[in-house]
Structures are given as structure tokens and as C-alpha cells.
Design a protein around this motif. Sequence first.
Motif, PDB file in Angstrom:
ATOM      1  N   SER A  22     -16.239   0.422   6.252  1.00 13.39           N
ATOM      2  CA  SER A  22     -16.657   0.510   4.911  1.00 13.39           C
ATOM      3  C   SER A  22     -15.239   0.339   4.099  1.00 13.39           C
ATOM      4  O   SER A  22     -14.201   0.531   4.577  1.00 13.39           O
ATOM      5  N   ASN A  63     -13.129   5.999   6.155  1.00 10.59           N
ATOM      6  CA  ASN A  63     -13.966   6.915   6.701  1.00 10.59           C
ATOM      7  C   ASN A  63     -14.400   7.981   6.309  1.00 10.59           C
ATOM      8  O   ASN A  63     -13.710   9.226   6.469  1.00 10.59           O
ATOM      9  N   SER A  77     -14.158  -5.767   8.961  1.00 15.96           N
ATOM     10  CA  SER A  77     -15.407  -6.065   8.789  1.00 15.96           C
ATOM     11  C   SER A  77     -15.712  -6.001  10.735  1.00 15.96           C
ATOM     12  O   SER A  77     -17.033  -5.699  10.843  1.00 15.96           O
ATOM     13  N   ASN A  93     -15.853   8.011  -9.634  1.00 11.27           N
ATOM     14  CA  ASN A  93     -17.048   8.153  -8.818  1.00 11.27           C
ATOM     15  C   ASN A  93     -18.012   9.119  -9.090  1.00 11.27           C
ATOM     16  O   ASN A  93     -18.286   9.934  -8.299  1.00 11.27           O
ATOM     17  N   VAL A 106     -20.525   8.814   2.416  1.00 13.48           N
ATOM     18  CA  VAL A 106     -20.091   8.395   1.162  1.00 13.48           C
ATOM     19  C   VAL A 106     -20.096   6.835   1.306  1.00 13.48           C
ATOM     20  O   VAL A 106     -19.471   6.132   2.038  1.00 13.48           O
ATOM     21  N   THR A 107     -20.680   6.059   0.511  1.00 10.58           N
ATOM     22  CA  THR A 107     -20.895   4.726   0.318  1.00 10.58           C
ATOM     23  C   THR A 107     -20.403   4.170  -1.183  1.00 10.58           C
ATOM     24  O   THR A 107     -20.524   4.984  -2.063  1.00 10.58           O
ATOM     25  N   GLY A 108     -20.135   3.012  -1.402  1.00 17.63           N
ATOM     26  CA  GLY A 108     -19.898   2.422  -2.531  1.00 17.63           C
ATOM     27  C   GLY A 108     -18.890   3.054  -3.479  1.00 17.63           C
ATOM     28  O   GLY A 108     -18.644   3.135  -4.626  1.00 17.63           O
ATOM     29  N   SER A 116     -14.640  -0.786  -3.371  1.00 18.56           N
ATOM     30  CA  SER A 116     -14.716  -1.630  -4.490  1.00 18.56           C
ATOM     31  C   SER A 116     -13.486  -1.183  -5.409  1.00 18.56           C
ATOM     32  O   SER A 116     -13.263  -0.065  -5.542  1.00 18.56           O
TER      33      SER A 116
END
Length: 373
Positions: free
Chosen positions: A264, A145, A259, A179, A149-151, A267
Motif C-alpha cells: 500500500s 504496512n 507495486s 486522516n 488502514v487504506t487511503g 497519498s
Amino acid sequence: MQSRRRKQAVMAGVAVVATSVALAACSSSSSTSSASTGATASSGASSSSSASTSTASGTIKAAGSTFQTNFQQTAISAFKSVDPNVTVDYDPVGSGTGRADLYSNTVLLAGSDSPVPSKEASKVPAGKTILYFPVQIGPIAMAYNLPGVTGLKLDATTLAGIFQGTIKTWNDPAIKALNPGVSLPSTSITLAVRSDSSGTTANFSQYLVDAAGSAWKLGTSSTISWPSTAHAGDGGSAVAQIVKSTTGAIGYVDFSTASAAGLSAASIKNSAGDYVAPSSASAAAAATHVTPKADLTFATADEPGATSYPIAYQSWDLVYSVQPNATDVALLKAYLGYLLSSAGQALLTPLNLAPLPASIDSAAVAQLSKITS
């Protein structure tokens, strides 16, 4: 057996089969001395390619893995149209408690994400042999959370530092190095972990033992002595809720549950050096590299392959090879046969889970003949 809270049969956020499962549970016959009820019947076990109606009748009491919750709920509902005279009552109390219920003969079937640990071997009743029926594959998501910030990308060594509490903030150099170009906040990291005896914990910690090596200091078990600042939840849905409600949180939870909660997921760098997101396809890719033992136990984590998700795991339904009567044999063969059939396995992918490799599925179907009375 120690007392413990029983979880709700329907997970928060998963409404696919809530009504039908609740009705099935309510129709379960009560029993004070055995794990099933019903008229004596012969079994018509399903094949790996189709599910056929059996003449079984009665109730299967089952408990265990929260990882199996979504699959069990969906399969129980679908199985009613195949065998309307069979009721399955699955209680998602965690792998450790499910195994304990099997040892005490209060259930016919225990869902477990791990084989019986050596420290529990003495609890298996004398003369009893456990059969392992693999039923599903899936990813353990590193759910987080971090608004904006994604990916997010992580690797085993960094995960080891995070879950040991040595990496304390999201802008730690170790996370930033993975990142580049991502604006990571100075927010403190909050760990969301399992409080119960959990196969998800056992598989996640085993992955860290294998992939992080000496960087991981906490070992592997179904319970771990996490840092004192960790927030612990009873079951996967509780971990997901901690992550969802806590900015800066990260937790390990099966991807199906993550999900459903809208979380989120990072990877993770696999053994081939590629960052792979959790998905049904990436877990299935990892499973293609698995070679099971003769008893159909195996581990799916840290498998090779560019498209393999590295923190994949598996779950079994555990039953005794010798049942007290022909009714229980018929019930177990009917339901396990359905879970292993093409119809049963087809339910997994829409739930963000993965079906068994065909060779493992076929071996599990062949093993149904070992359930006798």
C-alpha cells in the motif's frame, strides 16, 4: 573502490523478463581491462519516434540505479529483438556505486537518479565529460504496512517528523489530523530506509528539504544518518521487503518496486494542496512542469499542478562524451537510442513508471551525436 555486494539481476517479485535477462547476462563476453567487447561497427541510433536496427555488436557493461531495474530488465529483453548482436549487462547496485564504477572505467554506462554530487566531482577522470541521458520518470512511494488502514494521507511536514523519529506511533495527533475518521492504531512506526548510496534517498531527502523546510533537520544526500531504530536495506527491493514483513513499517521506495511487492502507498499532499496517490500518470503530470538545464539535469519533486504527485523523481544513464573506440560509441548510441525511442519509452507505463516529456526526450535524442571516439 570499496567492496560491496552485487545484487541479483532480477528483483524479487518481478518476473516479467527474468528468463530473457538472465540469458542475456550469461551471454556477456568477459573483459578484464575494458567495459565492452565486440567488433568495430557504425551506429544507427534510434530516433524519438522509432527504433531501428544498428550494426553495433558487442556487450555494454552497465551498473547503478535500482530505480531503473524494472525498466532495464524489460528494455534489455525487448532490445534483443531489435539488435540481437548487442548484449546489455545491467547490475542494479545503486546510483552511488554505479557512478563509482563509471569513474573507475569498469562500466560504459552508469544509471543514476542524481547528477554527480559536488563531493564526487574530483573522482571524474581528468579531461572526461559526463553526458546525462534522462530515461525515465517515476514516483517515490511512501509504502506502509498497516492492516485495515487504506487511503492513508500524509504531507511533507508529517513525513519529516516520521523519518526523523519525532513522530513515533501511527495514532500521533499529526497523522490523525490528516486522516479524520480513520481508525489509526497505536502501533509503533518502523522506518524502512536505504543502507547503500542511493539516488532514491537523495531525491526523497531533497523533497523534504524543499517541501518541509525547517521542519526537516537531516539534510539531503545519497546517504542519511537515519534514527538508530531505522531498519536499513541494500536496494529498493530490500526496503520493500522490510515494509512487507513488518507491521507498522513505512519506507520510501520507487512505486514500480512497491507495486510489484503488493504494498500500500500513501497519498501525499502536493504544493497545490491536493492529496495525490503515486502513479505513472501523476508522476508524468509532475514532469510536465520541469525545465531541464542545458546538460539535461532537472528535478521532478514538489512541482506545481493539482494532479502532480509531489515525490516524483527521474533517472539518467551517464556516459562519457568521448569513448575509447568506435565500437563503444556504436553500442551506446544503439542502446540509448532504443531507450529514448517511442518503443523504449512505451515500456515504462506498464511498469508503473512514466515516460519522459516529449521535449526532454527529443533533447536527449539530439544529444546522442555528442558521443564520439
